[in-house]
Write a protein that holds these residues in place. Structure first.
Motif, PDB file in Angstrom:
ATOM      1  N   GLY A   2      50.724   9.656  48.075  1.00 12.51           N
ATOM      2  CA  GLY A   2      50.900   9.825  47.402  1.00 12.51           C
ATOM      3  C   GLY A   2      50.726   8.562  46.091  1.00 12.51           C
ATOM      4  N   SER A   3      49.914   7.992  46.625  1.00  9.05           N
ATOM      5  CA  SER A   3      49.649   7.202  45.769  1.00  9.05           C
ATOM      6  C   SER A   3      48.327   7.367  45.033  1.00  9.05           C
ATOM      7  N   THR A   4      48.185   8.652  44.724  1.00 10.90           N
ATOM      8  CA  THR A   4      46.209   8.917  44.607  1.00 10.90           C
ATOM      9  C   THR A   4      45.903   9.612  43.449  1.00 10.90           C
ATOM     10  N   TYR A   5      45.387   9.894  43.097  1.00  9.76           N
ATOM     11  CA  TYR A   5      45.785  11.965  41.709  1.00  9.76           C
ATOM     12  C   TYR A   5      44.157  11.458  41.246  1.00  9.76           C
ATOM     13  N   GLY A   6      43.622  12.932  41.577  1.00  8.45           N
ATOM     14  CA  GLY A   6      42.652  13.332  40.910  1.00  8.45           C
ATOM     15  C   GLY A   6      41.232  13.519  41.267  1.00  8.45           C
ATOM     16  N   LYS A   7      40.621  14.273  41.657  1.00 11.75           N
ATOM     17  CA  LYS A   7      38.993  15.075  42.500  1.00 11.75           C
ATOM     18  C   LYS A   7      38.212  14.102  41.926  1.00 11.75           C
ATOM     19  N   ILE A   8      37.345  13.607  41.081  1.00 11.81           N
ATOM     20  CA  ILE A   8      36.710  13.535  40.739  1.00 11.81           C
ATOM     21  C   ILE A   8      36.934  12.001  39.876  1.00 11.81           C
ATOM     22  N   PHE A   9      37.406  12.130  38.702  1.00 12.69           N
ATOM     23  CA  PHE A   9      38.381  10.954  38.936  1.00 12.69           C
ATOM     24  C   PHE A   9      39.632  10.781  38.801  1.00 12.69           C
ATOM     25  N   ARG A  10      39.528   9.290  39.918  1.00 13.14           N
ATOM     26  CA  ARG A  10      41.099   9.195  40.656  1.00 13.14           C
ATOM     27  C   ARG A  10      41.043   8.473  40.801  1.00 13.14           C
ATOM     28  N   ILE A  11      42.564   8.373  40.738  1.00 19.09           N
ATOM     29  CA  ILE A  11      43.164   6.849  40.148  1.00 19.09           C
ATOM     30  C   ILE A  11      44.094   6.557  41.696  1.00 19.09           C
ATOM     31  N   SER A 125      59.076   2.711  43.472  1.00 17.37           N
ATOM     32  CA  SER A 125      59.976   3.884  42.910  1.00 17.37           C
ATOM     33  C   SER A 125      60.064   3.464  41.130  1.00 17.37           C
ATOM     34  N   SER A 126      60.143   2.066  40.995  1.00 16.43           N
ATOM     35  CA  SER A 126      60.080   1.729  40.121  1.00 16.43           C
ATOM     36  C   SER A 126      58.920   2.108  39.428  1.00 16.43           C
ATOM     37  N   ALA A 127      59.423   2.192  38.102  1.00 21.10           N
ATOM     38  CA  ALA A 127      58.909   2.391  36.672  1.00 21.10           C
ATOM     39  C   ALA A 127      57.924   2.132  35.853  1.00 21.10           C
ATOM     40  N   ARG A 128      58.114   0.619  36.486  1.00 21.85           N
ATOM     41  CA  ARG A 128      57.187  -0.776  36.625  1.00 21.85           C
ATOM     42  C   ARG A 128      55.714  -0.427  36.830  1.00 21.85           C
ATOM     43  N   GLU A 129      55.424   0.365  37.629  1.00 25.90           N
ATOM     44  CA  GLU A 129      54.472   1.098  38.443  1.00 25.90           C
ATOM     45  C   GLU A 129      54.245   2.189  37.524  1.00 25.90           C
ATOM     46  N   THR A 130      54.114   2.292  36.476  1.00 26.88           N
ATOM     47  CA  THR A 130      53.399   3.219  35.473  1.00 26.88           C
ATOM     48  C   THR A 130      52.023   2.433  34.802  1.00 26.88           C
ATOM     49  N   ALA A 131      52.489   1.002  34.513  1.00 26.95           N
ATOM     50  CA  ALA A 131      51.501   0.539  33.778  1.00 26.95           C
ATOM     51  C   ALA A 131      50.160  -0.112  34.331  1.00 26.95           C
ATOM     52  N   ALA A 132      50.060   0.416  35.759  1.00 29.63           N
ATOM     53  CA  ALA A 132      49.163   1.119  36.300  1.00 29.63           C
ATOM     54  C   ALA A 132      48.031   2.024  35.704  1.00 29.63           C
ATOM     55  N   ARG A 133      48.630   2.857  36.072  1.00 29.27           N
ATOM     56  CA  ARG A 133      48.556   4.425  34.589  1.00 29.27           C
ATOM     57  C   ARG A 133      48.096   4.690  33.650  1.00 29.27           C
ATOM     58  N   VAL A 134      48.839   3.233  33.039  1.00 27.30           N
ATOM     59  CA  VAL A 134      48.197   2.644  30.934  1.00 27.30           C
ATOM     60  C   VAL A 134      46.931   2.455  31.284  1.00 27.30           C
ATOM     61  N   ALA A 135      46.917   1.322  32.330  1.00 24.36           N
ATOM     62  CA  ALA A 135      45.159   0.425  32.576  1.00 24.36           C
ATOM     63  C   ALA A 135      44.519   1.863  32.694  1.00 24.36           C
ATOM     64  N   ALA A 136      44.624   2.789  33.568  1.00 24.18           N
ATOM     65  CA  ALA A 136      44.024   3.752  33.813  1.00 24.18           C
ATOM     66  C   ALA A 136      43.469   4.858  32.980  1.00 24.18           C
ATOM     67  N   GLY A 137      44.242   4.833  32.472  1.00 24.15           N
ATOM     68  CA  GLY A 137      44.493   5.584  30.968  1.00 24.15           C
ATOM     69  C   GLY A 137      43.339   5.077  30.011  1.00 24.15           C
ATOM     70  N   ALA A 138      43.327   4.205  29.788  1.00 24.28           N
ATOM     71  CA  ALA A 138      42.544   3.691  28.516  1.00 24.28           C
ATOM     72  C   ALA A 138      41.655   3.735  28.933  1.00 24.28           C
ATOM     73  N   ILE A 139      40.873   3.914  29.867  1.00 20.57           N
ATOM     74  CA  ILE A 139      39.491   3.706  31.073  1.00 20.57           C
ATOM     75  C   ILE A 139      39.111   5.175  30.047  1.00 20.57           C
ATOM     76  N   ALA A 140      40.143   6.489  30.622  1.00 24.37           N
ATOM     77  CA  ALA A 140      39.300   7.230  30.696  1.00 24.37           C
ATOM     78  C   ALA A 140      39.668   8.286  28.962  1.00 24.37           C
ATOM     79  N   LYS A 141      40.961   7.439  28.246  1.00 20.78           N
ATOM     80  CA  LYS A 141      40.317   7.563  26.513  1.00 20.78           C
ATOM     81  C   LYS A 141      39.118   7.102  26.202  1.00 20.78           C
ATOM     82  N   THR A 142      38.847   6.402  26.719  1.00 19.49           N
ATOM     83  CA  THR A 142      37.284   5.542  25.964  1.00 19.49           C
ATOM     84  C   THR A 142      36.862   6.807  26.346  1.00 19.49           C
ATOM     85  N   LEU A 143      36.221   7.375  27.879  1.00 19.31           N
ATOM     86  CA  LEU A 143      35.505   8.272  28.309  1.00 19.31           C
ATOM     87  C   LEU A 143      35.660   9.629  26.974  1.00 19.31           C
TER      88      LEU A 143
END
Length: 359
Positions: A2-11, A125-143
């Motif tokens: 439950g802590s991984t998302y994606g098939k090729i670009f995977r976080i 379960s804290s929303a603080r976890e979403t900071a990690a998603r935002v960091a990954a999302g910034a790289i995805a945005k760059t792509l």
């Protein structure tokens, strides 16, 4: 688990709200992509706590460290590991609920599933976890930016205060000019005042974040179970406090007739195929059709309120949960970059899957 998302670009994200830090490992990012630490930091700053009096007053710089996957300003094609150290934990604020289950939180379900839970700020379960998603999302945005694809989200509703305009009539460049992240300045002020009033009452309120993705070419997505809108829905519903997702005409579309709802095709002067309307939200059959992709994400009122609430403890005894700590009275202003990040991750993954499916 439950802590991984994606098939090729995977976080894969890790860490807890009051642990040493949180972070993300990004696998599958192509090599040679420009790595822009300033852009990543700017995205984290948009999400970080303490931005105004209508957000949690926890003070975190949310500065990240690169542990691997980058060399001389470029991605190497190997796993990229980023970590954000926690600096302003106040675990004592949660000692009173160590054995109590807070209403509408994940306390009870985590306890039942794992037999143990980190009660400090909700732990994993804290929303603080979403900071990690935002960091990954910034790289995805760059792509995506290198491909001409942009992702723009904004607050379209807080409580009963709702923008009536379609996204195409709004100046989305105004979104970051106010603390609510609503592109309509007058509505933004009304929303701010409303949230601030709710905060003073020790209560919370929900809202809606709308998102527009421009520049996606036709052909991204998969049929049947991995449809683009299904993956966007999963990504959005994985964000803390999200209770609903709709794309295109959404639930309002049920009031239209087929003759009104169908998006007729035409060829423009350049020979490109488009649709005259976009009730489909840029996706048909689970695959992008080249039009704007747009969707809406509903967020519930934040579960922690500064009021006493009746609940039970781990032994089943009646307990009064006291609201303490630092919490957002409304999550949507800080959720805007989170929605963008998850959308970017979905699109980056589909771009790479589409590349892999062609010879």
């Amino acid at each position: 688990m439950g802590s991984t998302y994606g098939k090729i670009f995977r976080i894969s994200t890790f860490g807890e709200s009051h642990g040493a830090g949180i972070g993300v490992v990004i696998d599958g990012c192509p090599s040679g992509l420009d790595f822009d630490p300033d852009f990543i930091q700017s995205e984290l700053t948009r999400r970080k706590p303490g931005q105004s009096r209508i957000t949690t007053q926890r003070r975190e710089a949310d500065e990240f460290e690169v542990l691997s996957g980058v060399f001389e300003g470029k991605t190497t094609g190997t796993p990229i590991a980023l970590i954000i150290r926690n600096e302003d934990q106040r675990s004592k604020d949660y000692a009173h609920i160590a054995a109590q289950f807070r209403p509408s939180h994940a306390d009870y379900t985590y306890q039942i599933k794992y037999g143990i839970r980190d009660y400090r700020g909700g732990g994993r379960s804290s929303a603080r976890e979403t900071a990690a998603r935002v960091a990954a999302g910034a790289i995805a945005k760059t792509l995506l930016k290198s491909l001409g694809v942009t992702v723009q989200a904004y607050v379209s509703q807080v409580g009963n205060l709702k923008l009536q305009q379609e996204y195409g009539t709004l100046d989305l460049s105004q979104t970051e000019n106010n603390d609510v992240r609503c592109p309509d300045p007058m509505m933004a002020q009304q929303m701010f005042d409303y949230i601030d009033g709710i905060r003073k009452q020790g209560d919370s309120v929900g809202g809606v974040v709308s998102c527009v993705i421009k520049g996606t070419p036709a052909g991204w997505g998969e049929p049947v179970f991995d449809k683009m809108h299904a993956e966007l829905g999963k990504a959005m519903l994985s964000i803390n406090a999200v209770k609903g997702f709709e794309y295109g005409s959404g639930f309002d579309g049920v009031a239209l007739l087929g003759s009104q709802h169908n998006d007729a095709f035409f060829k423009d002067e350049a020979g490109s195929v488009h649709t005259r309307t976009n009730h489909s939200g840029g996706i048909q059959g689970g695959i992008s059709n080249g039009e704007d992709i747009y969707f809406r994400v509903a967020f519930k009122p934040v579960a922690t309120i500064m009021q006493d609430q009746e609940s039970v403890d781990q032994n089943g005894n009646v307990a009064i949960v006291q609201g303490k700590g630092r919490h957002d009275p409304c999550v949507v202003p800080r959720a805007v970059p989170i929605v963008e990040a998850m959308a970017a991750i979905v699109l980056a993954d589909f771009y790479l899957r589409n590349k892999a499916s062609k010879i």
